[in-house]
Motif scaffolding. Structure first.
Motif, PDB file in Angstrom:
ATOM      1  N   VAL A 308       0.895  -1.157   0.000  1.00  0.00           N
ATOM      2  CA  VAL A 308       0.000   0.000   0.000  1.00  0.00           C
ATOM      3  C   VAL A 308       0.932   1.205   0.000  1.00  0.00           C
ATOM      4  O   VAL A 308       1.399   1.657   1.057  1.00  0.00           O
ATOM      5  N   TRP A 309       1.278   1.654  -1.169  1.00  0.00           N
ATOM      6  CA  TRP A 309       2.350   2.643  -1.296  1.00  0.00           C
ATOM      7  C   TRP A 309       2.196   3.529  -2.542  1.00  0.00           C
ATOM      8  O   TRP A 309       1.996   4.726  -2.441  1.00  0.00           O
ATOM      9  N   TRP A 310       2.261   2.896  -3.739  1.00  0.00           N
ATOM     10  CA  TRP A 310       2.204   3.677  -4.987  1.00  0.00           C
ATOM     11  C   TRP A 310       0.882   4.438  -5.068  1.00  0.00           C
ATOM     12  O   TRP A 310       0.819   5.548  -5.583  1.00  0.00           O
ATOM     13  N   MET A 312      -0.627   5.994  -2.856  1.00  0.00           N
ATOM     14  CA  MET A 312      -0.495   7.299  -2.208  1.00  0.00           C
ATOM     15  C   MET A 312       0.330   8.232  -3.104  1.00  0.00           C
ATOM     16  O   MET A 312       0.010   9.409  -3.250  1.00  0.00           O
ATOM     17  N   HIS A 313       1.375   7.697  -3.697  1.00  0.00           N
ATOM     18  CA  HIS A 313       2.245   8.565  -4.507  1.00  0.00           C
ATOM     19  C   HIS A 313       1.549   9.076  -5.770  1.00  0.00           C
ATOM     20  O   HIS A 313       1.857  10.162  -6.245  1.00  0.00           O
ATOM     21  N   VAL A 314       0.622   8.283  -6.310  1.00  0.00           N
ATOM     22  CA  VAL A 314      -0.082   8.766  -7.515  1.00  0.00           C
ATOM     23  C   VAL A 314      -1.360   9.527  -7.152  1.00  0.00           C
ATOM     24  O   VAL A 314      -2.111   9.944  -8.021  1.00  0.00           O
ATOM     25  N   THR A 318      -4.478   8.360   0.741  1.00  0.00           N
ATOM     26  CA  THR A 318      -3.639   9.165   1.645  1.00  0.00           C
ATOM     27  C   THR A 318      -3.033   8.261   2.723  1.00  0.00           C
ATOM     28  O   THR A 318      -3.542   7.183   3.003  1.00  0.00           O
ATOM     29  N   TRP A 319      -1.957   8.761   3.324  1.00  0.00           N
ATOM     30  CA  TRP A 319      -1.365   8.104   4.493  1.00  0.00           C
ATOM     31  C   TRP A 319      -2.210   8.434   5.732  1.00  0.00           C
ATOM     32  O   TRP A 319      -2.280   7.686   6.669  1.00  0.00           O
ATOM     33  N   ASP A 320      -2.800   9.629   5.641  1.00  0.00           N
ATOM     34  CA  ASP A 320      -3.397  10.263   6.805  1.00  0.00           C
ATOM     35  C   ASP A 320      -4.867   9.875   6.954  1.00  0.00           C
ATOM     36  O   ASP A 320      -5.692  10.216   6.111  1.00  0.00           O
ATOM     37  N   VAL A 363       2.961  -1.783   4.362  1.00  0.00           N
ATOM     38  CA  VAL A 363       1.792  -0.931   4.583  1.00  0.00           C
ATOM     39  C   VAL A 363       2.256   0.395   5.173  1.00  0.00           C
ATOM     40  O   VAL A 363       2.791   0.448   6.283  1.00  0.00           O
ATOM     41  N   GLU A 364       2.048   1.465   4.407  1.00  0.00           N
ATOM     42  CA  GLU A 364       2.352   2.803   4.918  1.00  0.00           C
ATOM     43  C   GLU A 364       1.061   3.491   5.324  1.00  0.00           C
ATOM     44  O   GLU A 364       0.024   3.288   4.698  1.00  0.00           O
ATOM     45  N   GLY A 365       1.134   4.290   6.371  1.00  0.00           N
ATOM     46  CA  GLY A 365      -0.046   5.022   6.828  1.00  0.00           C
ATOM     47  C   GLY A 365      -0.893   4.213   7.791  1.00  0.00           C
ATOM     48  O   GLY A 365      -2.062   4.529   8.003  1.00  0.00           O
ATOM     49  N   SER A 409       6.334  -3.554   8.198  1.00  0.00           N
ATOM     50  CA  SER A 409       5.902  -2.379   8.918  1.00  0.00           C
ATOM     51  C   SER A 409       6.563  -1.125   8.344  1.00  0.00           C
ATOM     52  O   SER A 409       7.577  -1.208   7.640  1.00  0.00           O
ATOM     53  N   HIS A 410       5.972   0.017   8.639  1.00  0.00           N
ATOM     54  CA  HIS A 410       6.565   1.274   8.179  1.00  0.00           C
ATOM     55  C   HIS A 410       6.727   2.206   9.362  1.00  0.00           C
ATOM     56  O   HIS A 410       5.768   2.440  10.095  1.00  0.00           O
ATOM     57  N   HIS A 411       7.942   2.680   9.574  1.00  0.00           N
ATOM     58  CA  HIS A 411       8.216   3.639  10.635  1.00  0.00           C
ATOM     59  C   HIS A 411       8.723   4.927  10.001  1.00  0.00           C
ATOM     60  O   HIS A 411       9.933   5.112   9.850  1.00  0.00           O
TER      61      HIS A 411
HETATM   62  C1  NOJ Z   1       9.541   9.055   1.325  1.00  0.00           C
HETATM   63  C2  NOJ Z   1       9.838   7.638   0.996  1.00  0.00           C
HETATM   64  O1  NOJ Z   1      10.875   7.545   0.060  1.00  0.00           O
HETATM   65  C3  NOJ Z   1       8.575   7.005   0.465  1.00  0.00           C
HETATM   66  O2  NOJ Z   1       8.853   5.694   0.030  1.00  0.00           O
HETATM   67  C4  NOJ Z   1       7.517   7.059   1.508  1.00  0.00           C
HETATM   68  O3  NOJ Z   1       6.328   6.574   0.944  1.00  0.00           O
HETATM   69  C5  NOJ Z   1       7.298   8.482   1.994  1.00  0.00           C
HETATM   70  N1  NOJ Z   1       8.527   9.102   2.333  1.00  0.00           N
HETATM   71  C6  NOJ Z   1       6.385   8.529   3.198  1.00  0.00           C
HETATM   72  O4  NOJ Z   1       7.044   8.009   4.310  1.00  0.00           O
END
Ligand code: NOJ
Ligand code: CA
Length: 700
Positions: A308-310, A312-314, A318-320, A363-365, A409-411
């Motif tokens: 769960v990442w791209w 958000m970037h496109v 949202t992460w939030d 998983v981010e967010g 996990s994502h920190h």
């Molecule tokens: C920048 C990181 O490179 C990216 O992979 C991540 O999704 C965002 N920060 C949010 O933490």
């Protein structure tokens, strides 16, 4: 005598050199280093390769607040020794690595220092490493406040260089190709804004920097085993064609590093090769790092993951969580861009990973804090053991376990580092409790403690604390926005990868990475260690998500496949959305098949910034995989399949740029065909502009 006369003409200040000159050569005698003191007792060195000087007489040394260490050295002794050992990396590009060098320990006395300084040179067949070792005799516990490093690298011509600016906070830059005399960071001020940048001097470059001499010799200046010190940048003297070490400072801008004796600096490295391919094959940086410190490595697993990442970037999610919830409450409607890390969505990714054979789901967010994360320089933002209300940790953990998939996990620390250090133990315990054994950390934003830099001494120690602490908890780690690697993955192989580069994400929301970018990374940033670059984007035009968007991935789809082979990493993401893969399962098959751990690697051709073709043998198998990529120009190459095992027939499945493919005008077509081949056959690779070719060779 003739040699000495020449030396005296060349560098009058070395007039006293005859008594102090010492040399050491590589095992094959092709590389040699000479070191000596001039009449005021300043140390100098020079390096030759294949009979030619490649680093001419160059200064060595430091300045410190406590003692004037510039000059006044006397030679005490110079000892040589030989080392030859073959070791097996826990994972890598090859099954075993030879660490073979001759060493010279050049020990100098210094009255004010009160003891000795040894400069330790290791000379390998493919370059040199040297470091400064401040001896302990009568000096243990003494503090040294380094204010400058005097080490120089005097080049012997105006070589072509591939470099990024010397930025204290970021490695996320586009590369420049130019002559040494033209190095200038001014244009980076106009570069697409990235989270944090700090470029103090317009002629400073990051290391590794790689150069090509007029005769084709390649030189890289880099560092190895960076610890307890600021990262090494180079200040370019564009007139004299000379680089001088420039260390990133601490929060006190007059201080580069504070160390307590005993102390040795990180290694300064010069890689040397007759061609570009040799630079890629070098294992010198890893060899200068300490052997693995983890006894039981059975839990460390190179892997492919989705996440769960791209989305958000496109801009689809949202992460939030709070922002979306607030917006929905305000409008009473479903809003576009909802919280990505919701339970249903994560379970969908787990299903996808299980169905197509991926090890992990990032998983981010998932945790609280995102409302305040970006650009606020706020402490205590994230809680690494507290999921958002729509992320059902128990259910997700149970489901992932049933499906044989691990949640990564994502920190995201938002660079509030003391807050992360306070939470680290609890966070790792929480991960273990939920069956997780890999974490992606992130350091977006300005560093807290205020005044520290991403690549400075304080943070460099932090990254190592994370590597060690995660190892103690049997957790693998992938760091984003850390200092660029310097071979630490030999010592801490649980540190699978780092970003520390301008990764794929830039293609989603900025001017992106030009087609040559991935043809430069292996020769620069990757030399210190693997990148989490996140290849595998099939929907390469962001207008597919929003017609107003103009951002594109600057490659064809076939090149996205080839990156899994050309950009070596034990951690590779299939970064696109599951629905985009399900539309092109035939093309996706290559990503499913390609391994992330290798027994052997052959560089079939390489030209920095232009093209490269690599073949790798799958760990523990006879299958081979080939990746070939090019920059903005089309490229043809006849690959000789000499690497295949003799007497075996292979089915080669070739994923090539389809008819009319072009990274910009027509990025999508991929032609797939299978043929039978054997050792010695030839295969014509025909790459489109910004294109690539990926081939799997499976034993029939
Ligand atoms: C920048 C990181 O490179 C990216 O992979 C991540 O999704 C965002 N920060 C949010 O933490
Ligand atoms: Ca980043």
């Amino acid at each position: 005598m003739k040699h000495l006369l020449f030396l005296l003409l060349l560098l009058p200040c070395l007039a006293n050199a005859q008594n102090t000159l010492r040399s050491v050569s590589s095992p094959d005698k092709k590389v040699s280093v000479t070191i000596g003191l001039n009449k005021t007792g300043e140390p100098f060195y020079k390096v030759s390769f294949n009979g030619k000087t490649v680093v001419d007489w160059s200064r060595l040394g430091f300045t410190t607040k406590e003692t004037d260490l510039r000059s006044g050295y006397t030679l005490m002794n110079a000892q040589t020794s030989t080392f030859d050992e073959t070791w097996k990396p826990v994972w890598g590009e090859v099954a075993q690595i030879r660490n073979h060098y001759n060493e010279l320990r050049y020990t100098m006395g210094h009255q004010q220092l009160g003891s000795a300084l040894t400069i330790q040179f290791r000379v390998f067949n493919d370059g040199i490493g040297f470091r400064y070792d401040f001896l302990t005799k009568d000096n243990e516990g003494k503090k040294l406040t380094f204010t400058d490093e005097l080490t120089e690298f005097q080049m012997t011509g105006d070589h072509t260089a591939w470099w990024i600016p010397g930025d204290f906070d970021s490695n996320e830059h586009v590369y420049t190709t130019c002559k040494i005399s033209e190095i200038d960071c001014a244009r980076y001020n106009r570069e697409h804004a990235i989270a944090t940048q700090h470029i103090v001097k317009m002629k400073n470059t990051q290391t590794p920097i790689t150069m090509r001499m007029a005769d084709g010799t390649h030189i890289t200046i880099a560092e190895a085993a960076l610890a307890d010190f600021g990262a090494l940048h180079l200040e370019t003297d564009v007139k004299k064609l000379k680089f001088k070490a420039f260390l990133i400072s601490t929060a006190d801008s007059t201080v580069k590093s504070v160390n307590t004796l005993p102390f040795h600096t990180p290694w300064r490295v010069v890689l040397l090769s007759k061609d570009a391919a040799g630079i890629l094959q070098s294992k010198l940086i890893m060899n200068l790092n300490e052997p693995c410190k983890i006894q039981d490595v059975s839990w460390i697993k190179p892997q492919k993951y989705v996440g769960v990442w791209w989305e958000m970037h496109v801009g689809l999610a949202t992460w939030d969580y709070e922002a979306t919830a607030d917006m929905m409450a305000a409008t009473g409607r479903e809003v576009k861009g909802k919280h990505g890390a919701n339970t249903e969505n994560v379970l969908r990714y787990v299903d996808f990973a299980a169905q197509y054979g991926f090890d992990g789901v990032l998983v981010e967010g998932w945790n609280t804090g995102w409302k305040d994360w970006f650009g606020k320089m706020k402490d205590e933002v994230f809680d690494f053991a507290k999921p958002y209300p729509d992320f059902d940790m128990d259910r997700i953990s149970r489901y992932a376990k049933e499906k044989g998939v691990k949640i990564i996990s994502h920190h995201e620390t938002s660079a509030a580092v003391p807050s992360y250090e306070r939470q680290m133990d609890a966070a790792y315990a929480y991960m273990k409790k939920n069956g997780q054994n890999a974490v992606k950390t992130g350091y977006v934003g300005k560093i807290i403690p205020r005044g520290e830099w991403h690549d400075g001494q304080w943070m460099n120690n932090h990254y190592l604390r994370v590597a060690e602490r995660t190892a103690q908890n049997q957790i693998m780690v992938d760091m984003h926005e850390p200092v660029r690697p310097s071979g630490w993955h030999r010592t801490w192989p649980n540190w699978l990868a780092s970003e520390a580069t301008r990764g794929q994400e830039f293609n989603a929301w900025s001017t992106g990475n030009p087609p040559e970018h991935e043809c430069i990374l292996p020769f620069t940033r990757s030399l210190g260690g693997p990148i989490d670059y996140t290849p595998g984007i099939f929907e390469v035009r962001m207008s597919a998500y929003d017609p107003k968007k103009t951002e594109v991935v600057h490659t064809t789809v076939a090149k996205q496949l080839a990156l899994y082979v050309t950009l070596y990493s034990p951690l590779q993401m299939a970064a696109d959305l599951p629905e985009n893969y399900e539309k092109r399962l035939d093309v996706f098959q290559f990503i499913r098949d390609v391994p992330v751990d290798w027994d052997d690697t052959k560089i079939l051709e390489a030209s920095i910034g232009d093209y490269m073709t690599v073949a790798r043998r799958q760990k523990g198998a006879q299958n081979w995989f080939l990746g070939s990529i090019t920059d903005e120009n089309p490229h043809k190459f006849e690959a000789r399949l000499d690497f295949l095992a003799p007497g075996k027939t292979y089915v080669a499945t070739i994923y090539a740029d389809g008819k009319g493919a072009h990274w910009k005008d027509n990025p999508y077509p991929v032609s797939i065909r299978s043929i039978e081949v054997k050792k010695g056959d030839k295969l014509l690779l025909d790459l489109a502009a910004g294109g690539g070719c990926a081939v799997s060779f499976k034993v029939k």
